[in-house]
Design a protein around this motif. Structure first.
Motif: not given
Length: 632
Positions: A328-333
């Motif tokens: 989820d951190t990757l998707v948001s980033g």
């Protein structure tokens, strides 16, 4: 490093609501946690989030000239700003700060639109000239720093450092681009000439865009390019020149008013950067590395060796190879779908670095400019075969062998000849375009619905690589491939990954091996000084013999590796199954659900290898939810 955003009314000077600018820049707070600013005038507004690196006291933005006629917001660093400052002062310019940002304002006043040619650095900036009623957007030569822009329904141009900055504007129309999805599935990222959200553009690397109120939006203009034209020089002289250029590039990127360090993987590139940093530093260099709890993925022993050799203050952290909690951190980033799984360890090493430093130097870029990827070595060999065998013989013979030879992914390397036969049956550009992809055209087509095929209107992701290579200013096939990598792969994958993951933790990453003078030098190297004896980056490795041991210079390249295939047969098997019934993917009507199910089942059973494709589909699914609210 910073985040910028803005609004410029193209037709009439309508008022700009500063709260709208603030809303855009607030989404970029991770890029600049140290301060924020908004400036508006009739028909224009500029916003900024600051990560303080240089001139901590007086470098706040937006920054204006004393007469208020010029205003700029700037993301990045101009490494030669002190020399430019002296040059401009000699021309009568008076500076109010010691920041590199102010050089942009005076550079514009002195040189106009071509001021950008004088800037050595990584940057994306916007400048408004009130007298000319002109907005100027510029991006660095290689595309280290990003800049998105779009026109919206009230007649304004909006721009921001990241897609999320534009998504915060209420008038932006959100519709996914089917062509960008095709590109993403082919390459694992959305290239710079496309965007996940239809209608949004990215300013190309090495370009500027200048538009004046009352005129149609202008097209970006190129201010820099590189031609691969070999020059005859003795290897010893070339080694000396290369070492000198690398040293200069590293030293210029060590200017900072905050703590500075380096990523250290133990590979040739990061080790070279650390070697030059140690040579230029009065104290010990701060270095850090990430290791994995699986021995076959862990490189920390090599990083330890270099850290000991150059007496760095070295820190390392071992993380679980199944660190998929970061999804989820990757998707948001990234906002746009991004499936290079090395983003996970990249985030972790940035996170570790940020505990001690605000700026970290990396070794990115050397593989592209010096031909360091295995695909470069293979392509150089195939190009020799294409030279020896005419197409009239080669294409039918190797094309037939490629179609008949079995696909033996499980077999030893020397038995996996199918892709080589297929490559030799094609032109160099066609073969290389396939080699840089992660999901082939035939497999993608098998997943698409009739609706998706119609929406694509014949668009095929690989064609951009073929066109780029066929028109490349290059004198050999390998150089054409490198040129295409510099224009497509480097900004779309490598630099996007490093920018988003470093900025996610408010860390500035600098890439000395992408100094444009170093790139221009590399483009003059003959083929034998790039690839020789099955070894890529030949000249660079020779030049670094005086600094680095043989086992670092000539060991097999690993890079950041994550075991995504095993994940989808183990802890993420449920995520793979959920793709088949994904509401977000179903709403698009792009895919044949049964085709996805066959892919998932074949991978989980071990009959076929589709780990990367399943990872791509999962990241696409999550990005559709994140950007468009799909499936909710």
């Amino acid at each position: 490093m910073c985040g910028i955003a803005g609004i410029f009314h193209l037709e009439t000077a309508k008022p700009v609501d500063p709260d709208r600018i603030r809303l855009m820049t607030d989404t970029l707070a991770h890029r600049g946690p140290d301060g924020s600013g908004v400036w508006t005038a009739q028909g224009v507004g500029l916003g900024h989030r600051r990560l303080s690196i240089i001139d901590l006291e007086t470098g706040a933005q937006p920054m204006a000239t004393p007469d208020g006629k010029l205003v700029t917001v700037f993301n990045g660093e101009i490494y030669n700003y002190r020399a430019l400052r002296l040059e401009l002062q000699a021309q009568g310019h008076v500076f109010q700060t010691d920041s590199d940002t102010e050089v942009i304002l005076h550079g514009w006043r002195q040189w106009g639109p071509l001021c950008i040619e004088h800037f050595d650095g990584m940057f994306a900036f916007a400048l408004y000239d009130d007298d000319a009623k002109t907005l100027y957007l510029g991006r660095d030569r290689l595309g280290v720093k990003p800049l998105y822009y779009a026109e919206v329904s009230d007649g304004s141009l909006i721009f921001a450092s990241e897609l999320k900055g534009l998504l915060a504007h209420p008038l932006l129309r959100r519709r996914p681009s089917e062509q960008a999805v095709e590109d993403f599935l082919a390459f694992g990222y959305v290239p710079d000439d496309a965007c996940f959200v239809a209608g949004i553009k990215k300013l190309p690397a090495g370009h500027y865009l200048m538009t004046r109120r009352g005129l149609p939006l202008a097209e970006p203009r190129s201010y820099w390019d590189v031609a691969f034209a070999p020059k005859r020089r003795k290897a010893e002289a070339a080694e000396e020149e290369l070492a000198s250029l690398m040293g200069d590039a590293v030293r210029s990127r060590m200017i900072a008013d905050v703590p500075l360090g380096a990523f250290l993987s133990g590979g040739v590139d990061s080790s070279s950067v650390v070697a030059f940093m140690a040579e230029a530093s009065r104290g010990a260099v701060e270095t850090c590395s990430i290791g994995f709890d699986q021995a076959d993925l862990d490189e920390t022993a090599y990083a330890d060796q270099i850290a000991e050799r150059f007496a760095t203050n070295h820190r390392k952290r071992i993380v679980a190879a199944d660190d998929f909690a970061l999804i989820d951190t990757l998707v948001s980033g990234f906002d746009e779908p991004f499936a290079d799984a090395s983003a996970l360890p990249t985030y972790r090493v940035c996170e570790l670095a940020r505990e001690k430093v605000t700026v970290s130097l990396s070794g990115d870029g050397a593989d592209e400019i010096f031909a360091g990827y295995r695909r470069h070595v293979f392509h150089a060999g195939e190009e020799r075969a294409r030279t020896l065998l005419p197409a009239a013989v080669r294409q039918p013979v190797f094309g037939t062998l490629g179609s008949l030879y079995p696909k033996l992914d499980w077999a030893p390397q020397f038995l996996r000849a199918k892709s080589t036969f297929q490559s030799l049956g094609r032109t160099g550009a066609e073969a290389y375009a396939d080699s840089v992809g992660v999901t082939g055209s035939a497999l993608r087509q098998s997943l698409y619905s009739d609706t998706m095929r119609a929406a694509l209107q014949g668009h095929r992701a690989e064609d951009r690589y073929i066109r780029m290579m066929e028109s490349a200013p290059a004198e050999d096939g390998l150089a054409a491939a490198q040129y295409a990598d510099l224009k497509i792969w480097l900004p779309g994958d490598i630099l996007t990954k490093v920018d988003r993951m470093s900025m996610a933790v408010s860390l500035e990453a600098r890439e000395p091996l992408l100094d444009h003078r170093l790139v221009e030098f590399a483009a003059t190297l003959p083929l034998k000084q790039r690839v020789r004896g099955g070894t890529g980056k030949w000249l660079m490795k020779q030049a670094m013999r005086r600094y680095l041991p043989e086992d670092i210079l000539f060991r097999r390249k690993m890079g950041f590796v994550t075991p995504i295939s095993a994940w989808f047969r183990g802890p993420l098997a449920g995520e793979a199954d959920r793709l088949v019934s994904s509401t977000a993917l179903a709403e698009t009507e792009w895919f044949d659900r049964q085709a996805i199910k066959r892919i998932v089942d074949a991978h989980k059973s071990g009959r076929e290898e589709h780990g990367r494709l399943i990872w791509q589909l999962m990241m696409l699914d999550r990005s559709l939810q994140h950007v468009f609210g799909a499936g909710r």
